[in-house]
Design an enzyme around this catalytic site. Structure first.
Site, PDB file in Angstrom:
ATOM      1  N   HIS A 185       0.850  -1.191   0.000  1.00  0.00           N
ATOM      2  CA  HIS A 185       0.000   0.000   0.000  1.00  0.00           C
ATOM      3  C   HIS A 185       0.886   1.241   0.000  1.00  0.00           C
ATOM      4  O   HIS A 185       1.805   1.348   0.812  1.00  0.00           O
ATOM      5  CB  HIS A 185      -0.912   0.012   1.240  1.00  0.00           C
TER       6      HIS A 185
ATOM      7  N   TYR B 296      -9.259   5.472   7.325  1.00  0.00           N
ATOM      8  CA  TYR B 296      -9.448   5.863   8.733  1.00  0.00           C
ATOM      9  C   TYR B 296     -10.572   6.890   8.759  1.00  0.00           C
ATOM     10  O   TYR B 296     -10.466   7.927   8.100  1.00  0.00           O
ATOM     11  CB  TYR B 296      -8.155   6.448   9.299  1.00  0.00           C
TER      12      TYR B 296
ATOM     13  N   PRO C 147      -4.158   0.473  18.585  1.00  0.00           N
ATOM     14  CA  PRO C 147      -3.890   0.034  17.202  1.00  0.00           C
ATOM     15  C   PRO C 147      -4.017   1.123  16.137  1.00  0.00           C
ATOM     16  O   PRO C 147      -3.713   0.873  14.975  1.00  0.00           O
ATOM     17  CB  PRO C 147      -4.950  -1.047  16.998  1.00  0.00           C
TER      18      PRO C 147
ATOM     19  N   LYS D 209       1.238   0.236  15.037  1.00  0.00           N
ATOM     20  CA  LYS D 209       2.627   0.147  15.493  1.00  0.00           C
ATOM     21  C   LYS D 209       2.946  -1.079  16.336  1.00  0.00           C
ATOM     22  O   LYS D 209       4.117  -1.396  16.523  1.00  0.00           O
ATOM     23  CB  LYS D 209       2.987   1.411  16.283  1.00  0.00           C
TER      24      LYS D 209
ATOM     25  N   TYR E 196       4.018   6.754  10.084  1.00  0.00           N
ATOM     26  CA  TYR E 196       3.239   5.556   9.741  1.00  0.00           C
ATOM     27  C   TYR E 196       4.125   4.514   9.055  1.00  0.00           C
ATOM     28  O   TYR E 196       4.056   3.336   9.360  1.00  0.00           O
ATOM     29  CB  TYR E 196       2.058   5.912   8.835  1.00  0.00           C
TER      30      TYR E 196
HETATM   31  C1  PHB Z   1      -5.878  -4.210  10.867  1.00  0.00           C
HETATM   32  O1  PHB Z   1      -5.796  -4.511   9.662  1.00  0.00           O
HETATM   33  O2  PHB Z   1      -6.343  -5.014  11.692  1.00  0.00           O
HETATM   34  C2  PHB Z   1      -5.419  -2.862  11.293  1.00  0.00           C
HETATM   35  C3  PHB Z   1      -4.837  -2.026  10.373  1.00  0.00           C
HETATM   36  C4  PHB Z   1      -4.420  -0.763  10.760  1.00  0.00           C
HETATM   37  C5  PHB Z   1      -4.583  -0.351  12.070  1.00  0.00           C
HETATM   38  C6  PHB Z   1      -5.143  -1.222  12.998  1.00  0.00           C
HETATM   39  C7  PHB Z   1      -5.573  -2.486  12.603  1.00  0.00           C
HETATM   40  O3  PHB Z   1      -4.188   0.884  12.439  1.00  0.00           O
END
Ligand code: PHB
Ligand code: APR
Length: 388
Positions: free
Chosen positions: A72, A200, A292, A296, A383
């Site tokens: 990505h 997000y 999450p 990280k 990130y």
């Molecule tokens: C996930 O794919 O479970 C996931 C991805 C990004 C995040 C948290 C969880 O920030």
């Protein structure tokens, strides 16, 4: 039994450490409280920084990751009905790899089994002893029989609820913590992802995340209250609530289906210092937890293990500099990742006690972020793991 390193915990931290030490000719045993199936049954995240991808390659377990992982080059942030792309590739020259933690754990377990390396699953009552001396020991019970392992070093890779940090005298460890007033209700479904990259979502009804495990398996989260329970949510309720928090295009294209896993995770930031106590070294969730939101957790565990493996390889070759600086080196990166994860959480969630002023400031910060090259670059660098 005598080994150079006794590793407690067969999660990604313990398994990766075992693999890196094995490739350097250092013998280690892994003790795991749960069964192999139980460990593999956990659904965790799966966004990898390039430095983590490189480490998995160095450990010799990257083949399937490269074959099945998704590259990505950015993420979308949606607020106020509009989606804004943060182009990691343009801003930092780097991207991330989406490959589930469960798959990494499986690849590491298979590599360990293929090399005939010792892992004791369902090891009960693991206890660590004398790690403040040069002759630490680990005791445990397997099938009702008490066993003892003599070793030179104990690696505490046993997570937040493990025995290793809990065995350190309280006066010797300091902790810092933030518990967030909400959780994440997550659903895994064999449905095509709503978008080729992660979204997000900041919404007045609460945060939501659109993620994936592959082009046919999706992972979605909605912010929920701490006293909520996954059982209370039917699949239909989940999809309806998720759709309400998405932008119009995503809401329209969202493909729903039966959940194959549904669970609530509490959000917490936690750091224990130092990360070394004599011959005991903590790595991963045993020493720190991040919410999450910044993706990280796994990457921090991997970076701890990278520093620890290098330090132990030097230690067994007679050079103690690495083990003596292990804690300080890791904590610098840990606190940077903790800050980024705390900032992302504050930016994108609805806090129960937020008033109109707090809401407006959050909106203004998002508005500034998506309009500023510098701010987007700062987010992107954190990130992808460059600024840590
Ligand atoms: C996930 O794919 O479970 C996931 C991805 C990004 C995040 C948290 C969880 O920030
Ligand atoms: N004895 C033996 N094993 C134990 C004990 C014990 N007393 N306590 C815990 N364990 C095992 C757990 O069963 C688990 O399999 O230690 C392992 C710790 O693994 P994780 O919790 O996955 O921690 P870590 O390897 O540090 O991985 C961190 O996991 O939670 C995610 O976001 C986090 O991605 C990050 C990653």
């Amino acid at each position: 039994m005598r080994v150079q390193v006794a590793i407690i915990g067969s999660g990604p931290a313990g398994l990766l450490l075992g693999q890196l030490l094995h490739r350097a000719g250092i013998d280690a045993v892994i003790l795991e409280r749960q069964s192999r199936e139980h460990v593999l049954g956990r659904v965790r995240a799966g966004v990898l920084e390039q430095v983590t991808v490189d480490l998995l390659d160095r450990a010799g377990v990257g083949e399937r990751m490269h074959r099945e992982g998704l590259i990505h080059d950015g993420i979308d942030i949606h607020f106020g009905g509009a989606r804004h792309r943060i182009d990691f590739r343009r801003l930092t020259g780097k991207g991330v790899t989406v490959y589930g933690q469960t798959e990494i754990t499986r690849d590491l377990m298979n590599a360990r089994a293929a090399a005939g390396l010792a892992t004791v699953y369902e090891a009960a009552d693991v206890a660590i002893h004398d790690f403040d001396t040069d002759h630490p020991r680990v005791t445990y019970r397997k099938d009702g029989v008490s066993e003892t392992i003599a070793c030179d070093v104990i690696a505490g890779c046993d997570g937040y609820h493990g025995v290793c940090r809990a065995s350190v005298p309280a006066a010797a460890v300091s902790t810092a913590e933030r518990i967030y007033p909400f959780g994440w209700l997550g659903v895994l479904s064999d449905t095509p992802p709503v978008s080729p990259e992660l979204i997000y979502n900041r919404h007045e009804r609460g945060f939501a995340l659109c993620s994936m495990r592959s082009r046919t398996r999706s992972r979605y989260y909605v912010q929920c209250s701490l006293d909520d329970s996954a059982e209370r949510w039917s699949d239909e309720m989940f999809w309806d609530e998720l759709r309400r928090r998405l932008d119009a295009k995503a809401a329209e294209t969202l493909v729903t289906g039966p959940s194959i896993e549904k669970s609530i995770a509490q959000l917490r930031s936690f750091v224990a210092e130092p990360m070394r106590f004599g011959r005991l070294f903590l790595a991963g969730d045993a020493a720190h937890i991040v919410p999450p939101t910044g993706a990280k957790g796994l990457n921090l565990a991997a970076s701890d293990v990278s520093v620890l493996a290098e330090a132990l390889i030097a230690f067994f070759a007679g050079d103690a500099h690495g083990v003596d600086t292990y804690s300080a080196r890791c904590l610098r990166r840990v606190w940077r990742a903790v800050r980024f994860s705390w900032w992302m959480t504050g930016l994108l969630h609805r806090f129960p006690d937020a008033d109109a002023f707090a809401h407006k400031v959050q909106t203004a910060e998002l508005d500034y972020l998506v309009g500023s090259e510098a701010a987007m670059t700062a987010l992107a660098e954190n990130y992808v793991g460059l600024a840590l």
